[in-house]
Design a protein around this motif. Structure first.
Motif, PDB file in Angstrom:
ATOM      1  N   VAL A 215      -7.238  15.319  10.732  1.00 32.16           N
ATOM      2  CA  VAL A 215      -7.058  16.449   9.821  1.00 32.16           C
ATOM      3  C   VAL A 215      -7.712  17.717  10.348  1.00 32.16           C
ATOM      4  O   VAL A 215      -7.127  18.796  10.355  1.00 32.16           O
ATOM      5  N   GLY A 216      -8.961  17.613  10.793  1.00 27.72           N
ATOM      6  CA  GLY A 216      -9.690  18.768  11.294  1.00 27.72           C
ATOM      7  C   GLY A 216     -10.380  19.568  10.204  1.00 27.72           C
ATOM      8  O   GLY A 216     -10.407  19.178   9.033  1.00 27.72           O
ATOM      9  N   GLY A 217     -10.956  20.714  10.588  1.00 22.59           N
ATOM     10  CA  GLY A 217     -11.587  21.623   9.636  1.00 22.59           C
ATOM     11  C   GLY A 217     -12.714  21.002   8.855  1.00 22.59           C
ATOM     12  O   GLY A 217     -13.534  20.237   9.377  1.00 22.59           O
ATOM     13  N   GLY A 218     -12.746  21.337   7.557  1.00 22.20           N
ATOM     14  CA  GLY A 218     -13.816  20.856   6.695  1.00 22.20           C
ATOM     15  C   GLY A 218     -13.832  19.352   6.534  1.00 22.20           C
ATOM     16  O   GLY A 218     -14.905  18.749   6.336  1.00 22.20           O
ATOM     17  N   VAL A 219     -12.672  18.718   6.605  1.00 24.67           N
ATOM     18  CA  VAL A 219     -12.614  17.251   6.497  1.00 24.67           C
ATOM     19  C   VAL A 219     -13.320  16.619   7.694  1.00 24.67           C
ATOM     20  O   VAL A 219     -14.098  15.670   7.544  1.00 24.67           O
ATOM     21  N   LEU A 220     -13.078  17.143   8.868  1.00 25.67           N
ATOM     22  CA  LEU A 220     -13.764  16.668  10.066  1.00 25.67           C
ATOM     23  C   LEU A 220     -15.267  16.881   9.953  1.00 25.67           C
ATOM     24  O   LEU A 220     -16.063  15.989  10.289  1.00 25.67           O
ATOM     25  N   GLU A 221     -15.679  18.025   9.468  1.00 24.33           N
ATOM     26  CA  GLU A 221     -17.109  18.310   9.331  1.00 24.33           C
ATOM     27  C   GLU A 221     -17.768  17.357   8.349  1.00 24.33           C
ATOM     28  O   GLU A 221     -18.883  16.872   8.582  1.00 24.33           O
ATOM     29  N   ALA A 222     -17.074  17.051   7.242  1.00 23.64           N
ATOM     30  CA  ALA A 222     -17.624  16.114   6.263  1.00 23.64           C
ATOM     31  C   ALA A 222     -17.745  14.717   6.855  1.00 23.64           C
ATOM     32  O   ALA A 222     -18.750  14.028   6.667  1.00 23.64           O
ATOM     33  N   ALA A 223     -16.730  14.291   7.582  1.00 17.79           N
ATOM     34  CA  ALA A 223     -16.757  12.960   8.183  1.00 17.79           C
ATOM     35  C   ALA A 223     -17.872  12.833   9.207  1.00 17.79           C
ATOM     36  O   ALA A 223     -18.518  11.782   9.317  1.00 17.79           O
ATOM     37  N   ALA A 224     -18.135  13.905   9.949  1.00 15.37           N
ATOM     38  CA  ALA A 224     -19.155  13.868  10.996  1.00 15.37           C
ATOM     39  C   ALA A 224     -20.552  13.610  10.439  1.00 15.37           C
ATOM     40  O   ALA A 224     -21.415  13.085  11.148  1.00 15.37           O
ATOM     41  N   THR A 225     -20.790  13.941   9.173  1.00 17.46           N
ATOM     42  CA  THR A 225     -22.119  13.747   8.590  1.00 17.46           C
ATOM     43  C   THR A 225     -22.480  12.274   8.465  1.00 17.46           C
ATOM     44  O   THR A 225     -23.646  11.939   8.281  1.00 17.46           O
ATOM     45  N   LEU A 226     -21.497  11.389   8.566  1.00 21.47           N
ATOM     46  CA  LEU A 226     -21.756   9.954   8.447  1.00 21.47           C
ATOM     47  C   LEU A 226     -22.102   9.304   9.782  1.00 21.47           C
ATOM     48  O   LEU A 226     -22.381   8.113   9.838  1.00 21.47           O
ATOM     49  N   LEU A 227     -22.086  10.082  10.857  1.00 17.19           N
ATOM     50  CA  LEU A 227     -22.321   9.536  12.186  1.00 17.19           C
ATOM     51  C   LEU A 227     -23.683   9.941  12.730  1.00 17.19           C
ATOM     52  O   LEU A 227     -24.045  11.111  12.705  1.00 17.19           O
ATOM     53  N   SER A 228     -24.409   8.978  13.275  1.00 14.80           N
ATOM     54  CA  SER A 228     -25.639   9.306  13.995  1.00 14.80           C
ATOM     55  C   SER A 228     -25.350   9.506  15.474  1.00 14.80           C
ATOM     56  O   SER A 228     -26.061  10.236  16.167  1.00 14.80           O
ATOM     57  N   ASP A 229     -24.285   8.864  15.965  1.00 13.03           N
ATOM     58  CA  ASP A 229     -23.889   8.973  17.374  1.00 13.03           C
ATOM     59  C   ASP A 229     -22.586   9.768  17.440  1.00 13.03           C
ATOM     60  O   ASP A 229     -21.501   9.237  17.215  1.00 13.03           O
ATOM     61  N   ARG A 230     -22.681  11.058  17.771  1.00 17.04           N
ATOM     62  CA  ARG A 230     -21.498  11.921  17.750  1.00 17.04           C
ATOM     63  C   ARG A 230     -20.544  11.635  18.914  1.00 17.04           C
ATOM     64  O   ARG A 230     -19.447  12.183  18.941  1.00 17.04           O
ATOM     65  N   THR A 231     -20.938  10.798  19.868  1.00 21.02           N
ATOM     66  CA  THR A 231     -19.974  10.404  20.897  1.00 21.02           C
ATOM     67  C   THR A 231     -18.896   9.502  20.315  1.00 21.02           C
ATOM     68  O   THR A 231     -17.869   9.252  20.966  1.00 21.02           O
ATOM     69  N   LYS A 232     -19.112   9.022  19.105  1.00 21.35           N
ATOM     70  CA  LYS A 232     -18.133   8.183  18.420  1.00 21.35           C
ATOM     71  C   LYS A 232     -17.334   8.990  17.399  1.00 21.35           C
ATOM     72  O   LYS A 232     -16.801   8.439  16.434  1.00 21.35           O
ATOM     73  N   LEU A 233     -17.233  10.292  17.642  1.00 16.50           N
ATOM     74  CA  LEU A 233     -16.441  11.205  16.808  1.00 16.50           C
ATOM     75  C   LEU A 233     -15.306  11.760  17.652  1.00 16.50           C
ATOM     76  O   LEU A 233     -15.548  12.469  18.629  1.00 16.50           O
ATOM     77  N   THR A 241     -13.494  22.446  16.659  1.00 17.95           N
ATOM     78  CA  THR A 241     -14.543  22.009  15.739  1.00 17.95           C
ATOM     79  C   THR A 241     -15.257  20.766  16.262  1.00 17.95           C
ATOM     80  O   THR A 241     -16.481  20.655  16.195  1.00 17.95           O
ATOM     81  N   VAL A 242     -14.490  19.807  16.802  1.00 18.55           N
ATOM     82  CA  VAL A 242     -15.121  18.568  17.257  1.00 18.55           C
ATOM     83  C   VAL A 242     -16.059  18.825  18.431  1.00 18.55           C
ATOM     84  O   VAL A 242     -17.111  18.177  18.555  1.00 18.55           O
ATOM     85  N   ALA A 243     -15.734  19.784  19.291  1.00 21.01           N
ATOM     86  CA  ALA A 243     -16.624  20.114  20.406  1.00 21.01           C
ATOM     87  C   ALA A 243     -17.944  20.673  19.883  1.00 21.01           C
ATOM     88  O   ALA A 243     -19.026  20.348  20.388  1.00 21.01           O
ATOM     89  N   ARG A 244     -17.851  21.517  18.862  1.00 24.75           N
ATOM     90  CA  ARG A 244     -19.062  22.092  18.264  1.00 24.75           C
ATOM     91  C   ARG A 244     -19.922  21.009  17.620  1.00 24.75           C
ATOM     92  O   ARG A 244     -21.161  21.107  17.603  1.00 24.75           O
ATOM     93  N   LEU A 245     -19.276  19.959  17.103  1.00 21.78           N
ATOM     94  CA  LEU A 245     -19.992  18.885  16.419  1.00 21.78           C
ATOM     95  C   LEU A 245     -20.509  17.805  17.379  1.00 21.78           C
ATOM     96  O   LEU A 245     -21.207  16.883  16.948  1.00 21.78           O
ATOM     97  N   GLY A 246     -20.145  17.919  18.652  1.00 18.25           N
ATOM     98  CA  GLY A 246     -20.631  16.948  19.632  1.00 18.25           C
ATOM     99  C   GLY A 246     -19.677  15.806  19.919  1.00 18.25           C
ATOM    100  O   GLY A 246     -20.052  14.844  20.601  1.00 18.25           O
ATOM    101  N   GLY A 247     -18.432  15.896  19.421  1.00 18.08           N
ATOM    102  CA  GLY A 247     -17.448  14.858  19.663  1.00 18.08           C
ATOM    103  C   GLY A 247     -16.435  15.267  20.713  1.00 18.08           C
ATOM    104  O   GLY A 247     -16.704  16.130  21.549  1.00 18.08           O
ATOM    105  N   ALA A 248     -15.260  14.647  20.667  1.00 19.08           N
ATOM    106  CA  ALA A 248     -14.244  14.898  21.688  1.00 19.08           C
ATOM    107  C   ALA A 248     -12.854  14.731  21.107  1.00 19.08           C
ATOM    108  O   ALA A 248     -12.670  14.162  20.023  1.00 19.08           O
ATOM    109  N   GLY A 249     -11.869  15.234  21.831  1.00 16.26           N
ATOM    110  CA  GLY A 249     -10.484  15.025  21.459  1.00 16.26           C
ATOM    111  C   GLY A 249     -10.012  13.653  21.904  1.00 16.26           C
ATOM    112  O   GLY A 249     -10.622  13.015  22.769  1.00 16.26           O
TER     113      GLY A 249
END
Length: 306
Positions: A215-233, A241-249
């Protein structure tokens, strides 16, 4: 002359047209396929607006819609081995799928199992293969918890089922209208909308082990809060947005081997394509509008009569 559904310029639905075009000739490493079915995906209408995958070249206009197809080989180009006239195949076309005839590169073309219908096969190269690639990219162990946003769409439905094949517990974010559908896939449904982060925490107070965002955007940001390891995002919708949050495409393999794998899951009964609507080629506009409105459950397919 053969027909194809195209966009003549970048823009909205007014740029679309059903046209006649010459039957293409296969080049080196290509097969000519008489189309029986073409899957419809959100990326199709997005490409009409000018969207391109990172690194993808601009398309010549008019451009044929569609990125996944199933049909019968009618000719082979120089150097082609492993495919012959009459073979039933599916894969990713060179330049569009909403047509009576298309070219497929053999590198992303697979033989269709006899037990797999053309309609179901046409849903696999984009949605199911993307889901397969994404889950193998995450590499979560059996017993881990996976959160999928956009769980009611084509990729999300496939990812939920493949997640279960891999032994994962799946939480799926989707609209309230898709609650029963998501739960029918044995996923824990979380309704999208305002307050999503709080609802996610209520069903996963200890967080999750991986996130597949569609989905991206705010939904992605909300989902990211549940992860301690952002390599799994990872995301298939919002690389910025995912790059800013520490994840990947999502990293797509785009190989025939992946197509063989997802086809095998369908034949084995472990992956259901969930085709919820079919349209003839002369109603391709309706098929595309159905997906563009964003409320489809499962997959929409264009079928070409022979």
């Amino acid at each position: 002359m053969p027909k194809a559904y195209v966009f003549t310029r970048y823009g909205g639905p007014e740029a679309e047209a059903l046209v006649e075009q010459d039957r293409p000739s296969p080049g080196p490493g290509q097969v000519l396929v008489a189309v029986r079915a073409a899957g419809v995906n959100p990326v199709d209408w997005k490409q009409r607006t000018g969207y391109r995958r990172p690194g993808a070249a601009a398309r010549d206009l008019p451009a044929v819609f569609g990125n996944e197809v199933a049909g019968v080989v009618e000719g082979t180009g120089p150097g082609v081995t492993g495919f012959a006239v009459g073979d039933e195949v599916f894969g990713s076309p060179v330049a569009g799928a909403y047509a009576e005839y298309v070219l497929l590169p053999t590198t992303v073309t697979a033989h269709k199992p006899a037990a797999l219908s053309f309609t179901d096969a046409a849903t696999l190269p984009v949605a199911a293969a993307t889901a397969y690639d994404a889950l193998h990219q995450l590499g979560l162990p059996s017993g881990a918890t996976l959160l999928i946003t956009g769980a009611g769409g084509g990729v999300g439905v496939a990812a939920t089922q493949i997640g279960h094949v891999l032994g994962l517990r799946v939480i799926g974010v989707a609209s309230e209208a898709k609650k029963d559908f998501v739960e029918s896939l044995d996923a824990v449904h979380v309704p999208s909308g305002t307050g999503l982060a709080e609802r996610l925490r209520s069903v996963a107070p200890d967080g999750v082990d991986g996130v597949l965002d569609l989905v991206g955007g705010g939904v992605l940001e909300a989902a990211a809060t549940l992860l301690s390891d952002r390599t799994k995002l990872i995301t298939g919708a919002d690389r910025e947005t995912v790059a800013r949050l520490g994840g990947a495409g999502i990293e797509r393999a785009r190989t025939a081997a992946v197509l063989d794998a997802v086809a095998g899951l369908v034949v084995d009964g472990r992956l259901r394509p969930f085709v919820t609507g079919t349209y003839p080629l002369d109603r391709a506009a309706e098929a595309l509008r159905t997906v563009e409105e964003g409320h489809v459950r499962g997959k929409i397919v264009i079928e070409v009569a022979r």
